[in-house]
Design a protein around this motif. Sequence first.
Motif, PDB file in Angstrom:
ATOM      1  N   GLU A 111      44.927  38.070  50.869  1.00  0.00           N
ATOM      2  CA  GLU A 111      44.628  37.143  49.808  1.00  0.00           C
ATOM      3  C   GLU A 111      43.752  37.589  49.135  1.00  0.00           C
ATOM      4  N   LEU A 112      42.498  37.782  49.739  1.00  0.00           N
ATOM      5  CA  LEU A 112      41.441  38.355  48.830  1.00  0.00           C
ATOM      6  C   LEU A 112      41.540  39.635  48.079  1.00  0.00           C
ATOM      7  N   ALA A 113      42.259  40.555  48.452  1.00  0.00           N
ATOM      8  CA  ALA A 113      42.651  41.847  47.642  1.00  0.00           C
ATOM      9  C   ALA A 113      43.619  41.405  46.647  1.00  0.00           C
ATOM     10  N   SER A 114      44.075  40.252  46.615  1.00  0.00           N
ATOM     11  CA  SER A 114      44.870  39.889  45.231  1.00  0.00           C
ATOM     12  C   SER A 114      44.298  39.005  44.383  1.00  0.00           C
ATOM     13  N   LEU A 115      43.113  38.658  44.623  1.00  0.00           N
ATOM     14  CA  LEU A 115      42.240  37.862  43.923  1.00  0.00           C
ATOM     15  C   LEU A 115      41.973  38.332  42.360  1.00  0.00           C
ATOM     16  N   GLY A 116      42.086  39.688  42.393  1.00  0.00           N
ATOM     17  CA  GLY A 116      41.577  40.475  41.437  1.00  0.00           C
ATOM     18  C   GLY A 116      40.474  41.218  41.174  1.00  0.00           C
TER      19      GLY A 116
END
Length: 517
Positions: free
Chosen positions: A20-25
Amino acid sequence: MPRMLDLSHVKSLAARDLLELASLGDFDRVTEQVRQVAGCTKPINLVGHTTTLDAATRTVLRSYNTTEEPTGRLLTTCGNRRASRCPSCSRVYAADTYHLIKAGLSGGKAVPETVRTHPRVFATFTAPSFGPVHNIPTDKPHCACGTQHAPDAPELGTPLSPSTYDYTGAVLWNAHAGALWARTTTYIRRALAAHLGMTQKELNAALRISFAKVAEYQKRGLVHFHAVIRLDGPEGSDQPPPAWATVEALKTAIENATITNAADEKVHKGRRAWIRGQNGCARPRGKDTRARLVVNSDHTGDREIRWGDRLDVREITALGDGELTDKAVAGYVAKYATKSAEDSGTVDRSLVCVPCGGRGYLRGPDGFRDLCDDCEGTGQAEPIQDLRVQRHVRQMIRTAWALGHLPEFADLKLWKWAHMLGFRGHFSTKSRRYSTTLGALRDIRKAWRTAQAAPETGRDEAEEETTLVTESSWAYLSSGYRPGEEFLAAQTRHEIEQERRFRREEGDPSAECAADR
């Protein structure tokens, strides 16, 4: 706004949050925040903003807002000095302590290098005996129990006869150790004046005694103090002391102010007088130069608080000359500064029930005492008998808790410090003129970080001298990491430890107390 991923099929909570953190941009910024706090065990989460303005034009020079962060908050270190709580922050504290001590020995941090020519010693003050304990004697082949203990034997420091060990005296000594040290600094001055044949007024006009000390727990659960004691001119480290103020004179004064034995007691018994003081203590007067105090109690009887017979005072030599060099002493003190009571086998958390404050009851709307539901009236956050500690440590905790509820010891609040085995003082203190301060070192580090993080504004050095105004607003959000960040923090701590291990193997002596950030 980034698209939310469906990660319900991922069983690991840490892995799911990491994705999820990696998908924050801006995953690099997430990693950067964790690295900036060097993998702090339990960082503080803040929300807010700060803006730096030109005072004259009110032009915005720099601005920051946590809403711009991928996670919406800023991580900052917990700042805990205890190695058992946060290895990362404790190393920073140790590094600051190292530089503070070393500056007072060899100069630097606004202290002149000539300070290394001043007489200075490294002294260790120990507690008296409250009963024989298992130990590894240096002058005998085995312990008094007839056993030759291994260095890591669990029984080391525990009483040979727990039923006759003076637990009350041990806890009261810990509780008053800080006050005894404060009195000792005064009596060292008196003893030095007496040894040199001067009045205290004449001595104060000619020189100043500066010190820095740190407390450490022995295995028997009693604190002892390591101190750097230095002679300066009357204005402090900027001035050398008179030529007649020697290391030998300082050693003699420390011994005369602390050592007490049976023969000495017999000599001074007839000429000591005790004057009743405040808080149930008394102070000596007359020719006696030994630092001590008396605790009066109807429940425990009068107790004399004094130092033990084992006193070690050694001269600190110049850099690279002898065993106790400037760097070695600074390293010793820095190492001791991050230890705490848990090194003697106790717990590193308070045992006080938070809702009732250790009292065991709460005041109801009608003003009557209602039994605290959280601790069931014991006042303890966790029962003392359930603590996973040795019997000796448990008894010291239980004694401190019991003494804390006696009327004459109410001001000591020993129930609050029961997990510290009664010790209530500061672990690290120094005199005003010894060297720099921990606060000054933190300010220097903060200014350096600010300069490193400041964006380019296109202003030249002349313009940078313009008065700046900072407007900030911060609020506490929570403590700790998200599960994914905890994984990153563990990796950061591993990398830091690997680097420190490599530096130790390369022979770098500063690796033990070097700051990681």
